[in-house]
Design an enzyme around this catalytic site. Structure first.
Site, mmCIF file in Angstrom:
data_model
loop_
_atom_site.group_PDB
_atom_site.id
_atom_site.type_symbol
_atom_site.label_atom_id
_atom_site.label_comp_id
_atom_site.label_asym_id
_atom_site.label_seq_id
_atom_site.Cartn_x
_atom_site.Cartn_y
_atom_site.Cartn_z
ATOM 1 N N CYS A 178 0.812 -1.226 0.000
ATOM 2 C CA CYS A 178 0.000 0.000 0.000
ATOM 3 C C CYS A 178 0.845 1.276 0.000
ATOM 4 C CB CYS A 178 -0.951 0.010 1.182
ATOM 5 S SG CYS A 178 -2.150 -1.325 1.133
ATOM 6 N N HIS A 227 -3.229 7.418 2.849
ATOM 7 C CA HIS A 227 -3.675 6.126 2.328
ATOM 8 C C HIS A 227 -5.046 5.805 2.910
ATOM 9 C CE1 HIS A 227 -3.963 2.061 1.177
ATOM 10 N NE2 HIS A 227 -3.587 1.537 2.329
ATOM 11 N N ASN A 267 -10.138 0.083 0.648
ATOM 12 C CA ASN A 267 -8.679 0.223 0.525
ATOM 13 C C ASN A 267 -8.255 -0.327 -0.839
ATOM 14 O OD1 ASN A 267 -5.907 -0.095 0.647
ATOM 15 N ND2 ASN A 267 -5.886 -0.967 2.704
#
Ligand code: ACO
Length: 329
Positions: free
Chosen positions: A114, A251, A281
């Site tokens: 990520c 994020h 996500n």
């Protein structure tokens, strides 16, 4: 004289198919109320059978090139952040380069889960600032729906598919990026991982793929600490105070991670961008997608200070502070 660099293009693409929390209720022992309360996620996009990290990345990349008023032939380098490409090699970036028709461009992938987009973005700036490249396309593209165990309620509710891209270009002064932070702590490798081709032979998900395993509570604590520390380091290196940050784009993993980090950083919630309610996500795609939506919603004005900050598997983290130049103009 050293060249200057700035972000001149941005674009995103998500699959049409929306998967709601209610659909997940029919698949695992969960509820819309639990998912919203514990994560802030309401729905996510799921790639169609024809969508891949390459096709989604190409769509986002084309849009970023349009905004930058560039053609694929203008590109010197393509960097793709992904862990969900169809092939280990050739790189997703090489396939994307061919599909775009960017025949002059070199291409490689970055794997930092990520944090991948931040790692790729920082790398792009180094290539431009060193004078090695003039125009770099940076893409984050992920199809996590294919690496999830759809029977594991602690992970399958969290992720979605999508792609985002930016162009980093040599241009007139000043450089819009003010500081770069990257970090890694491989001691946390077992907290969040997906086995590779040479890893254990299974277990496999319903599609026959290795799937993501996560120690959620540990990653949660790490995520807050990493977001706070990386943001503070980027601000210190840029000689900025948090009060000067017009927008923080973190994020998009979990609204509780973001709000806890924002509280610790003492930045008001109206200056923190979130779109995870609609996408979940999307890993390496989440920050460029959030940046695109922040721009489209008029949340960024020329001259604003922003911080992009990410964390993820590795464990890894990174942040970039920017003085927004408003694109090419
Ligand atoms: N629905 C209902 N109940 C659930 C669900 C679900 N989807 N998932 C877990 N639970 C249950 C657990 O089984 C547990 O039940 P128990 O008390 O009977 O054992 C209870 O809810 C609480 O579990 P916790 O894990 O403590 O739940 P928490 O509130 O911490 O939330 C979560 C879990 C959302 C996973 C959180 O830990 C988190 O967000 N972690 C970080 C995730 C993350 O950011 N990952 C991405 C990293 S980036 C990358 O590189 C991929």
């Amino acid at each position: 004289m050293a060249p200057y660099a700035r972000l001149t293009g941005w674009g995103m693409w998500v699959p049409e198919r929306v998967m709601t929390n209610q659909e997940l209720e029919a698949m695992v022992d969960t509820s819309d109320a639990w998912i919203r309360r514990r994560t802030g996620i309401g729905e996510r996009r799921i790639a169609g059978s024809q969508d891949t990290a390459v096709t989604m990345g190409v769509a986002a990349g084309r849009r970023a090139l349009e905004v930058a008023a560039l053609s694929p032939q203008d590109l010197d380098l393509i960097i793709v952040a992904t862990v969900t490409s169809e092939r280990i090699f050739p790189a997703c970036a090489s396939q994307l380069q061919h599909a775009l028709g960017a025949s002059r461009a070199a291409a490689f992938d970055v794997n930092a889960a990520c944090s991948g987009f931040i790692y790729a973005l920082v790398t792009a700036y180094q290539f431009v600032l060193s004078g090695t490249c003039r125009r770099v396309l940076v893409v984050g593209t992920e199809v996590y729906s294919r690496i999830l165990n759809w029977q594991d309620r602690s992970t399958c509710v969290l992720f979605g598919d999508g792609a985002g891209a930016v162009v980093v270009e040599a241009g007139p002064p000043p450089t819009d990026a003010l500081s770069f932070v990257l970090g890694s702590d491989g001691a946390g490798a077992d907290l969040l991982y997906v086995p590779g081709l040479c890893g254990a032979a299974g277990p496999f998900n319903q599609d026959g793929h290795h799937y993501l395993t996560m120690v959620g509570a540990e990653v949660f604590k790490f995520a807050i600490a990493a977001t706070v520390a990386a943001t503070q380091q980027a601000l210190a290196a840029a000689q900025l105070d948090i009060s000067q940050v017009d927008i923080l784009i973190p994020h998009q993993a979990n609204y509780r991670i973001i709000t806890a980090a924002a509280r610790a950083l003492e930045i008001p919630s109206e200056r923190v961008f979130m779109n995870l309610e609609r996408y979940g996500n999307t890993s390496a795609a989440s920050i460029p997608m959030a940046l695109c939506e922040a721009i489209d919603q008029g949340r960024l004005k020329k001259g604003d200070h922003l911080v992009l900050v990410g964390f993820g598997g590795g464990l890894s983290w990174g942040a970039v502070a920017l003085h927004w130049a408003g694109g090419r103009n």
